[in-house]
Design a protein around this motif. Structure first.
Motif, PDB file in Angstrom:
ATOM      1  N   LEU A 257       0.826  -1.216   0.000  1.00 33.72           N
ATOM      2  CA  LEU A 257       0.000   0.000   0.000  1.00 33.72           C
ATOM      3  C   LEU A 257       0.861   1.267   0.000  1.00 33.72           C
ATOM      4  O   LEU A 257       0.347   2.376   0.031  1.00 33.72           O
ATOM      5  N   LEU A 259       2.665   2.461   2.376  1.00 30.09           N
ATOM      6  CA  LEU A 259       2.552   3.214   3.620  1.00 30.09           C
ATOM      7  C   LEU A 259       3.843   3.088   4.423  1.00 30.09           C
ATOM      8  O   LEU A 259       4.109   3.887   5.311  1.00 30.09           O
ATOM      9  N   PHE A 309       3.932  11.660   2.309  1.00 33.30           N
ATOM     10  CA  PHE A 309       2.700  11.442   3.069  1.00 33.30           C
ATOM     11  C   PHE A 309       1.474  11.906   2.288  1.00 33.30           C
ATOM     12  O   PHE A 309       0.408  11.308   2.374  1.00 33.30           O
ATOM     13  N   LEU A 310       1.645  12.977   1.518  1.00 33.40           N
ATOM     14  CA  LEU A 310       0.502  13.467   0.740  1.00 33.40           C
ATOM     15  C   LEU A 310       0.089  12.467  -0.339  1.00 33.40           C
ATOM     16  O   LEU A 310      -1.073  12.385  -0.704  1.00 33.40           O
ATOM     17  N   GLU A 311       1.052  11.688  -0.822  1.00 34.63           N
ATOM     18  CA  GLU A 311       0.740  10.689  -1.852  1.00 34.63           C
ATOM     19  C   GLU A 311       0.061   9.434  -1.286  1.00 34.63           C
ATOM     20  O   GLU A 311      -0.524   8.656  -2.016  1.00 34.63           O
ATOM     21  N   MET A 312       0.162   9.259   0.018  1.00 37.28           N
ATOM     22  CA  MET A 312      -0.321   8.003   0.622  1.00 37.28           C
ATOM     23  C   MET A 312      -1.833   7.843   0.520  1.00 37.28           C
ATOM     24  O   MET A 312      -2.572   8.801   0.685  1.00 37.28           O
ATOM     25  N   GLY A 313      -2.237   6.625   0.281  1.00 43.04           N
ATOM     26  CA  GLY A 313      -3.664   6.311   0.274  1.00 43.04           C
ATOM     27  C   GLY A 313      -4.362   6.731  -0.999  1.00 43.04           C
ATOM     28  O   GLY A 313      -5.579   6.656  -1.105  1.00 43.04           O
ATOM     29  N   ARG A 314      -3.605   7.207  -1.966  1.00 46.10           N
ATOM     30  CA  ARG A 314      -4.221   7.602  -3.237  1.00 46.10           C
ATOM     31  C   ARG A 314      -4.640   6.368  -4.025  1.00 46.10           C
ATOM     32  O   ARG A 314      -5.473   6.426  -4.898  1.00 46.10           O
ATOM     33  N   GLU A 315      -3.994   5.249  -3.720  1.00 48.21           N
ATOM     34  CA  GLU A 315      -4.407   4.005  -4.370  1.00 48.21           C
ATOM     35  C   GLU A 315      -4.524   2.882  -3.343  1.00 48.21           C
ATOM     36  O   GLU A 315      -3.801   2.855  -2.363  1.00 48.21           O
ATOM     37  N   GLY A 316      -5.433   1.999  -3.601  1.00 42.87           N
ATOM     38  CA  GLY A 316      -5.658   0.885  -2.685  1.00 42.87           C
ATOM     39  C   GLY A 316      -4.888  -0.349  -3.135  1.00 42.87           C
ATOM     40  O   GLY A 316      -3.883  -0.239  -3.833  1.00 42.87           O
ATOM     41  N   LEU A 317      -5.362  -1.493  -2.725  1.00 42.01           N
ATOM     42  CA  LEU A 317      -4.694  -2.737  -3.101  1.00 42.01           C
ATOM     43  C   LEU A 317      -4.948  -3.090  -4.561  1.00 42.01           C
ATOM     44  O   LEU A 317      -4.280  -3.934  -5.127  1.00 42.01           O
TER      45      LEU A 317
END
Lengths: 318, 292
Positions: A257, A259, A309-317
């Protein structure tokens, strides 16, 4: 006596047999080397098979293993001239958060760690690794100190989470965590965090909003404990296994992910079987990351950390 | 930077369109149990006229109560739906769909630029009705969009919080919204603009332990539950009875964690006053520009 986890039973039995054979052979002079070798090979194979396909819940147990190396073990082995610094300058010193100055491979650094303790006495002393506001305020103070003297920050995270207590709330637990996250993000120096055991929610991210976040192979990092999640969403704490699976809290999942930045491999059978090997691997991983970060000027370093950190979570699995 | 182009496009959906409540409806105050005439309650901004209990309010109401007429919420950047394909007793995808149907919002936050008694501001409001106001990637994106808009418009950022904490169904992605929203506050502060946080009932967990505690000014609504850990968890851990008023806004005010506890009816005027007092620099710069 080694502490075995439930799913390690077959390995425990094999190793028990090997020990027994060794004890028998010594006084009698019987040569049982062949048998011992055969059993050892079998135990190793079993260990390899078991650890190659640990479930998220089994990893949770490994991450919490009582013999797993603690933050203090990493400090002792990797940091020379460690000089602990105490207190938040306002209320108290929190023994759940270790912090101070020292040298990593000759370079002066600020080190931080959440410490669970290794026996009853030290566990109580360190509040089982659950920090109070003073702990996060100490961390913030030391990160700022690192910034003043251009020292990289190394942080070893192993906590079930921030301490949930009356006094902790009264003294601003939430604010202390928020400021500690902010201090990590704002540091004009490299911040490398390693999730060595449990990365428990806000209490972990408070010391882990770094340029590089490394995670041990069998460590876990989660927004809530599997038990807590199960009791809320399943209304049944016994569903912790299902919750652990659903939360995607393993190092592989977090890496996938994006992260965390890298996964550090553990010795066969987990860090608790060969602490020195595990600690040395973490040392090598930090040493590999540090030069690249030290080469950046403070402005670029901070900007890159933010961007990450700003890029995190922009895509899932996917 | 597609969020930038999104900003100018106001949401088509009217916000208060479904508030056509029958006039004869009575509501019981959960605190004093007195019956209140619905229309009277709406007029009193959902504050009980008998005991002054502040009832929970939705994000749309917050915007309506705070901003001058003529504002419109912006379209927020999309976050991946159900990034972990999470399933407990129910699928997260289904929970999301139900919450969207119930609240008619995309997620637990609304953002609108506008004015507060004539002063520019960007207001973000969380909605507890939407999955307990929990913070996942969508809320994080929403706050970041609000912060960037505040910087772009040279306006203060006002955030109304209402949240049970992180959204468990997004696992560690929800945890990472803590540093992400901390960055949001930094963006606004670095532009020399005020961040004002209004903590409303309830605000707990990862939301409290990130942006919600990093305002230049921290305001609580009377009686609002504000804390990091849940009361039940604390009781189980310390095996002690919790003190009277524990984790309430007044308790936090007493302990130096909140600047002010402001009744809802005075909130708008208080925000306008604070912004006016803080923004001396902007006013002076404008005066210099005018004489130049």
């Amino acid at each position: 006596m080694r502490h075995f986890l439930d799913f390690e039973k077959p390995i425990a039995e094999l190793e028990g047999k090997i020990d027994e054979l060794r004890r028998m052979s010594e006084p009698n002079g019987i040569n049982i080397a062949e048998e011992v070798a055969r059993l050892t090979e079998k135990a190793d194979k079993q260990l390899r098979l078991t650890y190659a396909k640990l479930s998220a819940w089994q990893k949770t147990q490994v991450a919490r293993h009582p013999e797993r190396p603690k933050a203090s073990d990493y400090l002792r082995a990797l940091i020379a001239d460690y000089t602990p610094l105490a207190g938040d300058r306002a209320f108290a010193d929190d023994a759940a958060v270790l912090g101070g100055l020292g040298r990593f491979e000759g370079r002066s650094v600020v080190v931080l760690g959440t410490e669970k303790g290794a026996d009853t006495e030290s566990r109580v002393k360190h509040n089982f690794g659950m920090a109070r506001p003073e702990g996060y305020r100490k961390a913030r103070r030391l990160i700022e100190l690192a910034g003043r003297f251009a020292l990289p920050v190394l942080s070893f995270v192993d906590t079930s989470g921030a301490f949930p207590g009356i006094e902790a709330e009264a003294r601003g637990q939430a604010e202390a965590i928020a400021r500690s996250i902010e201090a990590c993000l704002e540091a004009p120096v490299p911040v490398i965090a390693v999730i060595v055991g449990e990365g428990g929610s806000g209490g972990a991210i408070a010391l882990a909003a770094g340029d590089r976040v490394l995670m041990l192979e069998h460590a876990i990092y989660s927004v809530i404990s599997p038990e807590g999640c199960a009791s809320i969403l399943w209304r049944d704490a016994a569903q912790a296994g299902a919750a652990a699976e659903a939360l995607r809290l393993t190092a592989d999942d977090l890496k996938r992910l994006r992260l965390v930045d890298a996964v550090v491999g553990e010795p066969l059978g987990g860090a608790h079987r060969a602490p020195e090997t595990a600690i040395a691997a973490v040392g090598r991983a930090i040493a590999a990351e540090l030069p690249g970060l030290l080469a950046l000027d403070p402005v670029a370093l901070k900007a890159r950390r933010r961007e990450k950190f700003l890029e995190m979570g922009r895509e899932g699995l996917g | 930077m597609n969020w930038l182009t999104e900003f100018v496009r106001p949401k088509i959906r009217t916000l208060l369109g479904r508030r056509d409540v029958p006039d004869n409806l009575w509501v019981q105050c959960p605190a004093c149990e007195q019956m209140i005439f619905q229309r009277e309650l709406e007029k009193a901004l959902k504050v009980c006229p008998h005991c002054a209990h502040h009832m929970r309010a939705g994000a749309a109401e917050r915007l309506a109560w705070t901003l001058d007429e003529g504002y419109a919420p912006i379209e927020l950047p999309k976050a991946p739906a159900d990034p972990l394909r999470f399933r407990d007793t129910k699928r997260y995808a289904d929970r999301l769909r139900e919450a969207r149907e119930k609240t008619r919002h995309d997620d637990a936050i609304l953002v609108a630029p506008g004015t507060i008694e004539g002063q520019k501001a960007v207001v973000a409001a969380m909605d507890f009705e939407f999955m307990g106001g929990s913070m996942g990637a969508a809320v994080g994106e929403g706050l970041l969009a609000a912060a960037r808009l505040a910087v772009l418009q040279d306006a203060p950022l006002v955030v109304f919080t209402a949240s049970g904490g992180a959204r468990m169904q997004e696992g560690a992605i929800s945890l990472m919204q803590m540093p992400r929203t901390v960055i949001a506050t930094r963006l606004v502060k670095e532009a020399g603009l005020p961040v004002i946080i209004v903590l409303t009932d309830p605000t707990t967990g990862g939301v409290t332990a990130s942006f919600a505690m990093l305002g230049d000014i921290q305001i609580g609504e009377p009686g609002a539950l504000i804390g990091f850990a849940g009361a039940r968890v604390i009781e189980q851990t310390v095996r002690e009875k919790l003190p009277e008023g524990f984790q309430r806004a007044e308790y936090l005010h007493e302990h130096g964690i909140l600047d002010l506890v402001v009744p809802r009816a005075e909130l708008k005027a208080t925000l306008a006053r604070l912004i006016g007092l803080l923004r001396v620099r902007q006013i002076e710069t404008a005066a210099v520009d005018a004489t130049a």
